[in-house]
Every structure is written in structure tokens, then in C-alpha cells.
Design an enzyme around this catalytic site. Structure first.
Site, mmCIF file in Angstrom:
data_model
loop_
_atom_site.group_PDB
_atom_site.id
_atom_site.type_symbol
_atom_site.label_atom_id
_atom_site.label_comp_id
_atom_site.label_asym_id
_atom_site.label_seq_id
_atom_site.Cartn_x
_atom_site.Cartn_y
_atom_site.Cartn_z
ATOM 1 N N HIS A 145 56.272 24.834 35.878
ATOM 2 C CA HIS A 145 55.999 25.445 37.175
ATOM 3 C C HIS A 145 55.650 24.409 38.238
ATOM 4 O O HIS A 145 55.835 24.659 39.426
ATOM 5 C CB HIS A 145 54.828 26.428 37.071
ATOM 6 C CG HIS A 145 55.114 27.597 36.186
ATOM 7 N ND1 HIS A 145 56.114 28.486 36.426
ATOM 8 C CD2 HIS A 145 54.504 28.017 35.046
ATOM 9 C CE1 HIS A 145 56.127 29.422 35.482
ATOM 10 N NE2 HIS A 145 55.159 29.152 34.635
ATOM 11 N N TYR A 152 29.966 24.899 34.372
ATOM 12 C CA TYR A 152 30.855 25.541 33.402
ATOM 13 C C TYR A 152 31.574 24.497 32.562
ATOM 14 O O TYR A 152 31.915 23.412 33.034
ATOM 15 C CB TYR A 152 31.902 26.411 34.100
ATOM 16 C CG TYR A 152 31.336 27.522 34.954
ATOM 17 C CD1 TYR A 152 30.186 28.211 34.583
ATOM 18 C CD2 TYR A 152 31.956 27.880 36.161
ATOM 19 C CE1 TYR A 152 29.675 29.224 35.377
ATOM 20 C CE2 TYR A 152 31.452 28.895 36.954
ATOM 21 C CZ TYR A 152 30.303 29.560 36.560
ATOM 22 O OH TYR A 152 29.799 30.560 37.359
#
Length: 525
Positions: free
Chosen positions: A78, A140
Site C-alpha cells: 500500500h 502505550y
């Protein structure tokens, strides 16, 4: 080891869905990925003239962006994506809620069209290449966790145009894997790619990933400055192929704002190096507000003989115009403006696409002792005064939200003629100004708009598509200009002439603008 896991998580997150979506029809992404139909999707079109200055958008604190490190260059089918081996680059400040760490960056382009390729656009104009620097909250360890939060990711977007060689792109353009699932290595600094941009000038909005699953988890920063890359460096991206051995065009069309605001870190006057606009320097509006040189600008000269008839354009229905309402009146330095204190009045029908709620009305006139101050003309004739009642499409919260929509505003224009009889309703607010040249503001003014505009005797009106007549000149207005003028006495007009701004008498009409092929319609009532 933790750094490697983060990179793999992000790379594999994209790969998991590589077989189930493509750029052949981005409009179908929502069939399989619900967020792609969400109301804060990216990319968007950015209109610099309507972006709102936010003094909280301060300078970024960037750590490690100028450090050389090793990257893995992958063609994931992509895009071309560069994954750093170490996640030591962080960004904070810049209005971000916390510290974010860089996990990858990738590119968007067109395989053939040299004028397209970027995902974000500026006033509907594209660039041939755009880089996205993807960061997630430093707290995170997993990209999937970040995607659960509306501010889990922060992405920096930079545009490229053809020009001088880009130091960073030159390091790997020739080594980008053309075939999917291939990779190579490069040693470089991220600042080698983006360091030429002034990173204190940027736009900010809340959005999403621009690829499936389109998670609405991104704080977007799109920088004002456009970077350069050589013709060969940009052309190298057009050789990249997907899993079907086809060259890639990997830009998603811009998405609706749906009421979202776009902010900027730079005041308009600073960005354009121009002063606050006035009617003395109309010629400079184009330099300061690019939309002022658009193709559907207002006001115009209406030629009665050239007006078309459209049976769909019937009477406008006025809601609550016959009620006495409260207004706040102010000399804003450009006009005498009265703001509705409550949004009770609105208009509909007249082939308007929606209900439009009244926000304010204001006036235009010439300098003292002239009778030609209207903005619109009919058959080349000006009138001594013009009143604009500004209505906002009911799907928007306020005027600022509506300016990116060509149907965002509906403005009613009323022309005035000199009469021996005064407009009695107008006296209810002019009495606070008469004899007071330094008038500034007055609260709690009660008016009946129906009486002010002689609603029962309005007659036909002209309809055309246009713009605001003052900066930023947003081309967002459905204009309705009533043909028959309303009466005003010369003494009442003199009150408008008495108003001053910066110790000078106001004159606040913009010259008529070119039609550029637009049609004017006469509503038959």
C-alpha cells in the site's frame, strides 16, 4: 526487544487487512470497516483563510528527530514505510496532551498525475507527495491500544513539491523496494527529510487513520511549509507496485469536516505579513486572503434583462421574523452590526437546501454625504444603504463551521432608498447612535425584523451563488437580493455617516466583482 515488538505490531496491523481493501474504491471501505464511515475522518481539505488561530499551538519539543539511525524500508503493498530500529524519537508540546513516540513514517502519492498524490489538500489543491510521521502515546506499548483512544496517535503531515533535492529522500529513493513484501535498510535522520520546514507553523485538527480500519484516534498536525524533492526522487515512488504488480496511487479522497474546526498556530496577519484588513486597502485583500480572488465573489452588478427565471425559486418563508427580539449592537470597526441574542428567527423554502438560522445583520454605506454606498448594484445603479441579514445552515453550529460549505450561508440583501418618511423600526436602534460619533456598543435592543424590512411588501428577489463581501471572502453564500428598496430618511442615513473607526468616518462597501459565467435568477412570487 520492546522497540521491535512495537514496529512489528504497527506493520502487521496494516498487513492483516492488506487483502481486504485497496485504493480502487475507497468509498467502499466502510462496508468492511465501520470507522471509515465515521464523522471525524481524514484526510481533509484545509482552507487557510478559515482556519482559527489557537494560541495553545506552541512550539514542539522534539527529541531524537535529528539523530541518525537505522530504518527498515518496506513495501507493504500500500505504501513505502520506514520503521526505525529504535523508538527514541519523541514529540511533546505543540498543543499535544502528552509525549508521543515515533513508530514509523510512510508516504502517499499518485502513480501518474503529477498534480495529485497528497492526501490532505490546501483549498482543494494537491501536492505530488505527502509524508506521514506516525507517533503514539509514549505510555502505550501496543499500537492496538493506542487506536482505542481518540488521542492515541499523533501524526505529522508534510507536503512535497518538485524542486531542489531532498537530503533525506536522496538517501533511500533509489533503494525503495518496488515489489511488495520486500525491504531494505538505510541509515538517516528524520530531520534530513523534514528539517527544512518551519515547524512552528502548522494546522491542527482531530481525525483518523487514512487507511482501514480508519480508526478515529489521531491528532493531526499538517505543516504550512511545503518541502521540496527532485523530479527523480518523486518519480521513484511512481515505480512502486502493489501485490497485483500494479503501480500504486495511494491517496484517499478528502473527507467532510462534519463541523470539526481546523486550527492554526499562526495568526493570519503574521502568516501573510499583512495588516488587519480595512476598506482602504481592498486591493491587498487578495494577498492576505486568497479566497478574495476566487471565481464566485460578491457583491455583483445585477442586470435585470439578463436575469433568468427559475420556477423552483419561490417565496422565502420567514420564521419568527414578526416577533420582537433582543439584539446586541456594536460598531465593529467595519460596520454597524446587530447580533441576535437568541437564535429564534430562521428562513426556509425559496429553493434553499435547508433551514437557515439568523445570526446577525449589518449595513454597508459610503463615506459622508454620498448616496451610493450599497455593495450590490442593479443595472449599474448603487443605493445609499444596504442591509445584510446573515443566516447559517442549520446543520452547522455557527458561521465559522459553515464557511467550507458552498451552501453554508444564506444572506438576504435589502437595498434602501431615500424617503420623506423614516423607517420607524430603524429609529429604535439609531437613537442610541445619533450625535455620538464614538459609538461602540449597546445591549438589550428590542426590534421587530418584519417591520424593519417591511416584510409584507418585499416583492421579488434575485438569487445567485457568491461569497462573503469581507475577508476571508469565503465562497459559501446563497445570495437573495430583494429588488424593491426599503425606505429610509436622509436624517437616518446621516446617522450611519456619523460612525467612525480609528477616528475616520466609515465607508464600507466592496466594489462589484466579476460574474465569471455565473447565472442570476429572478424569483417570481
Amino acid at each position: 526487544m520492546n522497540f521491535v515488538l512495537i514496529t512489528l505490531a504497527l506493520t502487521c496491523f496494516v498487513c492483516v487487512h492488506s487483502a481486504s481493501w485497496s485504493y480502487d474504491d475507497p468509498n467502499k471501505w466502510g462496508d468492511n470497516f465501520a470507522d471509515c464511515k465515521g464523522n471525524r475522518q481524514s484526510p481533509v481539505d484545509i482552507n487557510p483563510t478559515t482556519a482559527m488561530f489557537n494560541d495553545g499551538l506552541v512550539k514542539f519539543v522534539l527529541n531524537g528527530f535529528d539523530s541518525k539511525m537505522q530504518y527498515n524500508i518496506t513495501n507493504n503493498g500500500h505504501t513505502i514505510q520506514l520503521n526505525p530500529f529504535k523508538h527514541t524519537m519523541t514529540a511533546s508540546g505543540g498543543g499535544l496532551p502528552t509525549t508521543y513516540k515515533v513508530v514509523q513514517f510512510h508516504f502517499h502519492w499518485s502513480d501518474s498525475d503529477t498534480k495529485k498524490g497528497s492526501e490532505h489538500t490546501i483549498k482543494s489543491s494537491s501536492y505530488p507527495l505527502e509524508i506521514h510521521v506516525v507517533q503514539m502515546k509514549a505510555a502505550y506499548s501496543d499500537i492496538k491500544e493506542a487506536l482505542k483512544h481518540s488521542d492515541g496517535l499523533a501524526v505529522f503531515g508534510f507536503f512535497f513539491k518538485e524542486g531542489a533535492s531532498n537530503k533525506g529522500l536522496a538517501e533511500f529513493a533509489s533503494r525503495m523496494p518496488e515489489d511488495p513484501k520486500s525491504s531494505s535498510l538505510v541509515m538517516l535522520s528524520l530531520m534530513d527529510i523534514v528539517g527544512m520546514a518551519d515547524m512552528t507553523k502548522y494546522y491542527r485538527y482531530e481525525g483518523s487513520l487514512t487507511t482501514p480500519p480508519c480508526s478515529q484516534a489521531v491528532i493531526w498536525t499538517v505543516f504550512h511549509d511545503v518541502l521540496t524533492a527532485s523530479k527523480s526522487e518523486i518519480a521513484a515512488f511512481r515505480k512502486i507496485k502493489d501485490q497485483h504488480n500494479k503501480t500504486i496511487s495511494n491517496y484517499r479522497p478528502v473527507q467532510p469536516l462534519n463541523g470539526r474546526k481546523i486550527y492554526t498556530s499562526v495568526r493570519s496577519s503574521e502568516e501573510h505579513d499583512c495588516k488587519h484588513w480595512t476598506y482602504d486597502d481592498i486591493i491587498n485583500w487578495n494577498h492576505c486572503y486568497s479566497e478574495c480572488q476566487g471565481k464566485v465573489q460578491s457583491p455583483i452588478n445585477i442586470l435585470e434583462g439578463a436575469a433568468n427565471t427559475d420556477t423552483k425559486i419561490g417565496p422565502i418563508h420567514f420564521i419568527a421574523y414578526d416577533k420582537v427580539q433582543e439584539f446586541y449592537m456594536k460598531n465593529n470597526g467595519h460596520s454597524l452590526q446587530l447580533n441576535f441574542k437568541r437564535a429564534n428567527s430562521s428562513i426556509m423554502d425559496g429553493n434553499l437546501p435547508n433551514v437557515y438560522k439568523a445570526e446577525q445583520f449589518h449595513f454597508h454605506w459610503d463615506a459622508k454625504d454620498t448616496l451610493s454606498g450599497s455593495e450590490h448594484q442593479i443595472n449599474g445603479k448603487s443605493f445609499p444603504l444596504e442591509m445584510h441579514i446573515v443566516h447559517v445552515n442549520a446543520k452547522y453550529h455557527d458561521i465559522g463551521d459553515s464557511l467550507n460549505d458552498t451552501n453554508g450561508l444564506a444572506v438576504l440583501s435589502f437595498l434602501f432608498k431615500i424617503s420623506h418618511e423614516p423607517n420607524l423600526e430603524m429609529n429604535k436602534f439609531l437613537k442610541y447612535i445619533n450625535g455620538t460619533e464614538d459609538f461602540k456598543e449597546k445591549d438589550d435592543i428590542s426590534l421587530n425584523l418584519a417591520k424593519l424590512i417591511d416584510l409584507n411588501n418585499l416583492g421579488p428577489y434575485y438569487r445567485y451563488k457568491g461569497s462573503l463581501t469581507t475577508p476571508p471572502c469565503s465562497e459559501a453564500v446563497i445570495w437573495s437580493v430583494y429588488k424593491s428598496p426599503i425606505k429610509i430618511s436622509i436624517d437616518q442615513l446621516k446617522v450611519f455617516w456619523s460612525l467612525k473607526s480609528e477616528n475616520k468616518h466609515l465607508h464600507n462597501f466592496r466594489p462589484t466583482q466579476k460574474m465569471n459565467g455565473r447565472l442570476v435568477y429572478l424569483a417570481r412570487l
